[in-house]
Design an enzyme around this catalytic site. Sequence first.
Site, PDB file in Angstrom:
ATOM      1  N   SER A 192      62.951  38.092  85.404  1.00  0.00           N
ATOM      2  CA  SER A 192      64.190  38.486  85.814  1.00  0.00           C
ATOM      3  C   SER A 192      64.384  38.339  87.202  1.00  0.00           C
ATOM      4  CB  SER A 192      63.926  40.083  85.433  1.00  0.00           C
ATOM      5  OG  SER A 192      65.211  40.768  86.178  1.00  0.00           O
ATOM      6  N   HIS A 238      58.776  49.363  56.606  1.00  0.00           N
ATOM      7  CA  HIS A 238      59.901  50.279  57.631  1.00  0.00           C
ATOM      8  C   HIS A 238      59.715  50.301  58.959  1.00  0.00           C
ATOM      9  CE1 HIS A 238      61.016  51.705  53.394  1.00  0.00           C
ATOM     10  NE2 HIS A 238      59.844  51.625  53.097  1.00  0.00           N
ATOM     11  N   GLU A 259      63.829  35.573  71.476  1.00  0.00           N
ATOM     12  CA  GLU A 259      65.096  36.220  71.344  1.00  0.00           C
ATOM     13  C   GLU A 259      66.359  35.156  71.207  1.00  0.00           C
ATOM     14  OE1 GLU A 259      65.655  39.603  74.564  1.00  0.00           O
ATOM     15  OE2 GLU A 259      64.777  38.147  75.385  1.00  0.00           O
ATOM     16  N   GLN A 292      85.753  14.872  57.458  1.00  0.00           N
ATOM     17  CA  GLN A 292      85.175  14.440  58.816  1.00  0.00           C
ATOM     18  C   GLN A 292      84.565  15.508  59.532  1.00  0.00           C
ATOM     19  OE1 GLN A 292      87.331  11.262  61.142  1.00  0.00           O
ATOM     20  NE2 GLN A 292      87.745  12.960  62.596  1.00  0.00           N
ATOM     21  N   LYS A 332      59.202  42.076  85.487  1.00  0.00           N
ATOM     22  CA  LYS A 332      59.399  41.544  84.053  1.00  0.00           C
ATOM     23  C   LYS A 332      59.056  40.093  83.767  1.00  0.00           C
ATOM     24  CE  LYS A 332      62.054  43.478  81.512  1.00  0.00           C
ATOM     25  NZ  LYS A 332      63.346  43.434  81.282  1.00  0.00           N
TER      26      LYS A 332
HETATM   27  N1  ARG Z   1      85.743   9.315  60.734  1.00  0.00           N
HETATM   28  C1  ARG Z   1      85.904   9.557  59.256  1.00  0.00           C
HETATM   29  C2  ARG Z   1      84.982  10.488  58.800  1.00  0.00           C
HETATM   30  O1  ARG Z   1      84.026  10.882  59.315  1.00  0.00           O
HETATM   31  C3  ARG Z   1      85.844   8.149  58.436  1.00  0.00           C
HETATM   32  C4  ARG Z   1      86.595   8.076  57.319  1.00  0.00           C
HETATM   33  C5  ARG Z   1      88.014   8.067  57.599  1.00  0.00           C
HETATM   34  N2  ARG Z   1      88.650   7.557  56.463  1.00  0.00           N
HETATM   35  C6  ARG Z   1      90.107   7.637  56.399  1.00  0.00           C
HETATM   36  N3  ARG Z   1      90.557   7.166  55.299  1.00  0.00           N
HETATM   37  N4  ARG Z   1      90.665   8.059  57.404  1.00  0.00           N
HETATM   38  O2  ARG Z   1      85.343  10.899  57.710  1.00  0.00           O
END
Ligand code: ARG
Length: 470
Positions: free
Chosen positions: A278, A157, A291, A323, A284
């Site tokens: 600082s 604590h 941090e 993606q 400081k």
């Molecule tokens: N840049 C795309 C990704 O990172 C690649 C695959 C794209 N595929 C598609 N069917 N548009 O997922």
Amino acid sequence: MTGPLWGGRFSRGPSEALAELSRSIQYDQRLWPHDIACTRAHAANLERAGLISPDDRAAIGVALDRAAAAFGDGAFAFNPADEDIHSALERYLTEELGDLGARIHAGRSRNDLVVTDFRLWLKAAIPALGEGVTALQEALKQQAEVHIDTLAPGYTHLQRAQPILLAHHLLAHAFALARDFDRLKGAFARADVSGLGAAAFAGTTLPLDPVGTAADLGFGAVFDNSADAVGARDFALEFLSAVAILATQLSRIGEEVVLWTSSEFGFATLDDAFATGSSIMPQKKNPDVAELVRAKSARVTGDLVHLLGVVKGLPMAYNRDLQEDKEPVFDAADSVALSLAALTGTLATLTFDVERLENAARGGSAGATDIAESLVRDGVPFRHAHEAVGKLVGVAAARGCDLAELTPEDLKAAHPKLHPSVLELLDARRSVAARASHGGTSPGQVAAQLERLGAVLDDQRRWLKETEPA
Ligand code: ARG
């Protein structure tokens, strides 16, 4: 070829907004070494299937070498229409090799390519983070060796609780980090599965061999189900979760560095290389590293939550949402790699104020539990012993003195079995030596922990060696 890869059935090019939204090349270009490796392995596969000749394959190999050199020098010429790293490399091959370059995408899709690139990337990134974790543990171990005899106040604590060895405290962090290392190993095992050969998601009519490609790429395993191969991102989630937990551990170490180096604690001083000044207060010396490490854990937690949110509720198999898997993973890996390096330097160069630590360990009522346990050894039930010693603490507090300054009469009044000799138990070094239970803070137990940690670090280093690319 300047338009997108899928132009055939379209009568108009993509709108600017669509092209902009679709583009991932800004961040996925760091997958280039893996896109080249996958393309090389795929060319070998096409040759084995009789779909290109040995000469074709050799020509593709030479062009890929040239591409690798250009990427390596930062000289690869991207085209504004390059949507992602896969389309950029395929465009390059087509420009270099004409029709032969246009053959390379047979039997593969960007869906299986991207997931395999990403898995290869993780297989390189995870051991690098493992090295960073091991270095931090080593820094903690070395400080523990230096301070094997240094007394320190132990806390619960954030209240002074019992005296301990500083080494015991430092080793606690090193053992916690060993579990982080273990989680990284788990994430590596799950990443170590090739997805190449799944094609869009349902496999291919061409006589390709994903098992051979997986072996060529150094994967430990190949996908069992092609839809799972392109649709799953649990391997990336597992990595993010391991790294988020690691970042949380680093934040706890960071917090202690902040406390220890404050004037209020005054237990340690930062090396100039790991402290900041600082701009307004000349006196400081600030623990900005600790941090920032503390704050980075919030960011990495966000990365994990980000990808959990992206994957949640997605239908099988590939969805373009996926993606969005790469930025959080790259961000988390970069943030934690930096945190590890900075915190390791901070810990390795930290100077502890032994006198101040030992005075803090000795002060107050830190030996109260020892006195209560001595009564237990005399046959007193622990609850009664606790009550009696609690009274003593109250008397000392009312008088504004330490337990050690109480009189034989005070002791007798609290419990008839409290002999003045119990005050010797208040000696912090004696108290530490007496905590010789398994994993405890006695010098013998801490020496055993140091030895155990040494064996754990040897195991980690062995694993790192085994995962080095051949
Ligand atoms: N840049 C795309 C990704 O990172 C690649 C695959 C794209 N595929 C598609 N069917 N548009 O997922």
